[in-house]
Design a protein around this motif. Structure first.
Motif, short mmCIF file in Angstrom:
data_model
loop_
_atom_site.label_atom_id
_atom_site.label_comp_id
_atom_site.label_asym_id
_atom_site.label_seq_id
_atom_site.Cartn_x
_atom_site.Cartn_y
_atom_site.Cartn_z
N CYS A 77 34.10 40.76 37.93
CA CYS A 77 35.56 40.66 37.98
C CYS A 77 36.09 41.76 38.89
CB CYS A 77 36.14 40.80 36.57
SG CYS A 77 35.56 39.51 35.44
N PHE A 94 43.66 39.71 33.13
CA PHE A 94 42.83 39.51 34.32
C PHE A 94 42.89 38.06 34.77
CE2 PHE A 94 39.11 38.41 36.72
CZ PHE A 94 39.04 39.44 37.63
N ALA A 95 42.74 37.13 33.84
CA ALA A 95 42.73 35.71 34.19
C ALA A 95 44.03 35.30 34.87
CB ALA A 95 42.48 34.87 32.94
N VAL A 139 36.65 38.13 29.17
CA VAL A 139 37.71 38.22 30.18
C VAL A 139 39.04 38.04 29.47
CG1 VAL A 139 38.71 37.15 32.24
CG2 VAL A 139 36.22 37.34 32.02
N GLN A 197 31.42 41.71 33.19
CA GLN A 197 31.64 41.45 31.77
C GLN A 197 31.32 40.00 31.45
OE1 GLN A 197 35.69 42.52 31.00
NE2 GLN A 197 36.53 40.81 32.13
#
Length: 75
Positions: free
Chosen positions: A61, A27-28, A23, A18
């Motif tokens: 990711c 996820f981060a 993001v 992506q």
């Protein structure tokens, strides 16, 4: 481990390609590098140092789980 020795075995759960600007915070934060704004600022600086940053650049990711941590003998 920095010396070329495997430290653990992992199992890939998912891989998503992506854009950087897509993001999400979940996820981060899961990367473990702090809150979203810290993750974002740090990654922009990293990519600037290593070839260039662009909001639409594609990232791979990966979500994974640790299957086994390898035992280490004292160095």
């Amino acid at each position: 481990d920095g010396r070329g020795r495997p430290a653990c075995a992992i199992e890939t759960i998912s891989i998503v390609i992506q854009r950087f600007d897509e993001v999400d915070e979940t996820f981060a934060v899961a990367e473990g590098e702090g809150p979203y704004d810290v993750w974002r600022t740090g990654h922009i600086a990293y990519f600037d140092r290593n070839g260039g940053y662009a909001p639409d650049m594609l990232l791979v990711c990966e979500r994974f789980r640790v299957v086994e941590v390898f035992k280490r003998e004292a160095d």
